[in-house]
Design an enzyme around this catalytic site. Sequence first.
Site, PDB file in Angstrom:
ATOM      1  NE  ARG A 234       8.637 -30.210  16.485  1.00  0.00           N
ATOM      2  CZ  ARG A 234       9.892 -30.051  16.056  1.00  0.00           C
ATOM      3  NH1 ARG A 234      10.443 -31.052  15.455  1.00  0.00           N
ATOM      4  NH2 ARG A 234      10.478 -28.901  16.514  1.00  0.00           N
ATOM      5  CG  HIS A 235       7.592 -28.164  12.122  1.00  0.00           C
ATOM      6  ND1 HIS A 235       7.181 -27.641  13.213  1.00  0.00           N
ATOM      7  CD2 HIS A 235       8.842 -28.579  12.331  1.00  0.00           C
ATOM      8  CE1 HIS A 235       8.283 -27.383  13.992  1.00  0.00           C
ATOM      9  NE2 HIS A 235       9.261 -28.031  13.629  1.00  0.00           N
TER      10      HIS A 235
ATOM     11  CG  ASP B 189      -0.367   0.122   2.515  1.00  0.00           C
ATOM     12  OD1 ASP B 189       0.814   0.137   2.626  1.00  0.00           O
ATOM     13  OD2 ASP B 189      -1.000   0.270   3.481  1.00  0.00           O
ATOM     14  CG  HIS B 190      -0.701   4.930   1.592  1.00  0.00           C
ATOM     15  ND1 HIS B 190      -1.734   3.809   1.655  1.00  0.00           N
ATOM     16  CD2 HIS B 190      -0.707   5.353   2.762  1.00  0.00           C
ATOM     17  CE1 HIS B 190      -2.413   3.816   2.984  1.00  0.00           C
ATOM     18  NE2 HIS B 190      -1.813   4.892   3.481  1.00  0.00           N
TER      19      HIS B 190
ATOM     20  N   GLY C   3      -2.055  -5.791   8.515  1.00  0.00           N
ATOM     21  CA  GLY C   3      -3.079  -5.720   7.458  1.00  0.00           C
ATOM     22  C   GLY C   3      -3.086  -6.475   6.369  1.00  0.00           C
TER      23      GLY C   3
ATOM     24  CG  HIS D  15       8.973 -24.027  13.242  1.00  0.00           C
ATOM     25  ND1 HIS D  15       8.831 -24.021  14.856  1.00  0.00           N
ATOM     26  CD2 HIS D  15      10.118 -24.729  13.195  1.00  0.00           C
ATOM     27  CE1 HIS D  15       9.836 -24.280  15.337  1.00  0.00           C
ATOM     28  NE2 HIS D  15      10.746 -24.665  14.439  1.00  0.00           N
ATOM     29  CG  ASN D  16       4.839 -21.265  11.178  1.00  0.00           C
ATOM     30  OD1 ASN D  16       5.637 -20.437  11.427  1.00  0.00           O
ATOM     31  ND2 ASN D  16       4.306 -21.996  11.949  1.00  0.00           N
TER      32      ASN D  16
ATOM     33  CB  THR E 283       1.903  -2.700  11.089  1.00  0.00           C
ATOM     34  OG1 THR E 283       0.676  -3.239  10.166  1.00  0.00           O
ATOM     35  CG2 THR E 283       1.804  -1.653  11.618  1.00  0.00           C
ATOM     36  N   GLY E 284       2.781  -4.653   8.089  1.00  0.00           N
ATOM     37  CA  GLY E 284       2.815  -5.995   7.808  1.00  0.00           C
ATOM     38  C   GLY E 284       1.538  -6.686   8.348  1.00  0.00           C
TER      39      GLY E 284
ATOM     40  NE  ARG F 214       3.236 -29.396  15.846  1.00  0.00           N
ATOM     41  CZ  ARG F 214       4.408 -29.634  16.626  1.00  0.00           C
ATOM     42  NH1 ARG F 214       5.582 -28.667  16.421  1.00  0.00           N
ATOM     43  NH2 ARG F 214       4.453 -30.423  17.525  1.00  0.00           N
TER      44      ARG F 214
ATOM     45  CB  CYS G  85       0.775  -2.501   4.922  1.00  0.00           C
ATOM     46  SG  CYS G  85       0.766  -3.577   6.197  1.00  0.00           S
TER      47      CYS G  85
ATOM     48  NE  ARG H 226       3.281   4.506   8.307  1.00  0.00           N
ATOM     49  CZ  ARG H 226       1.777   4.517   7.921  1.00  0.00           C
ATOM     50  NH1 ARG H 226       1.001   3.990   8.631  1.00  0.00           N
ATOM     51  NH2 ARG H 226       1.194   5.297   6.843  1.00  0.00           N
TER      52      ARG H 226
HETATM   53  C1  RB5 Z   1      -2.007   2.672   6.323  1.00  0.00           C
HETATM   54  O1  RB5 Z   1      -2.080   3.858   7.307  1.00  0.00           O
HETATM   55  C2  RB5 Z   1      -1.781   1.478   7.315  1.00  0.00           C
HETATM   56  O2  RB5 Z   1      -2.951   1.413   8.345  1.00  0.00           O
HETATM   57  C3  RB5 Z   1      -1.500   0.216   6.661  1.00  0.00           C
HETATM   58  O3  RB5 Z   1      -0.255   0.301   5.936  1.00  0.00           O
HETATM   59  C4  RB5 Z   1      -1.153  -1.071   7.625  1.00  0.00           C
HETATM   60  O4  RB5 Z   1      -0.362  -0.725   8.619  1.00  0.00           O
HETATM   61  C5  RB5 Z   1      -2.071  -1.751   7.997  1.00  0.00           C
HETATM   62  O5  RB5 Z   1      -2.196  -2.820   8.810  1.00  0.00           O
END
Ligand code: RB5
Length: 156
Positions: A133-134, A9-10, A71, A99-100, A68-69, A137, A66, A110
């Site tokens: 074992r993984h 995203d942006h 969403g 494992h996954n 935080t990764g 799962r 994004c 960010r």
């Molecule tokens: C956008 O502002 C922010 O919410 C998005 O990039 C992300 O962090 C959502 O999980």
Amino acid sequence: MSVIALGADHAGWQLKEDLKAWLVTQGHQVLDFGTHGSDSVDYPDYALPVAESVAAAKADRGVLVCGTGLGMSMTANKVPRVRAAACGDPLAARLSREHNDANVLALGARLVARDTAIEILQTWLETAFAGGRHARRIGKITELEQRTAGPNGGRR
Ligand code: RB5
């Protein structure tokens, strides 16, 4: 060499561009689903095509960025056969593979610096699934997907 689907995203597009350039130097083929600038967009619109391309085996792996990764990973994990992992350091990246068997990596632009993001991505790409074992799962996750999927098994 692998085919890697990318989406951002942006908040993540600049890091996505940096990761794309690095992936190309490593000999990977990149499918870039956008976004391509800083205009505000909605992360699910970019997570979905990346997740679907991995689920359909059009890409070997997916990388989503994004703020935080979070969403991105939440959205990608709605797609059957996708196991998306939001990783903030190389250890999480390694374990998400061992494992996954994560097939999508989500990064937070960010939260991690560019060089750390590349280190996370490199570790994630180079680490194999440990199986054993993984695998049992992962089988349970797949079973759960099948139980909750629609009549066509989640295929469109
Ligand atoms: C956008 O502002 C922010 O919410 C998005 O990039 C992300 O962090 C959502 O999980």
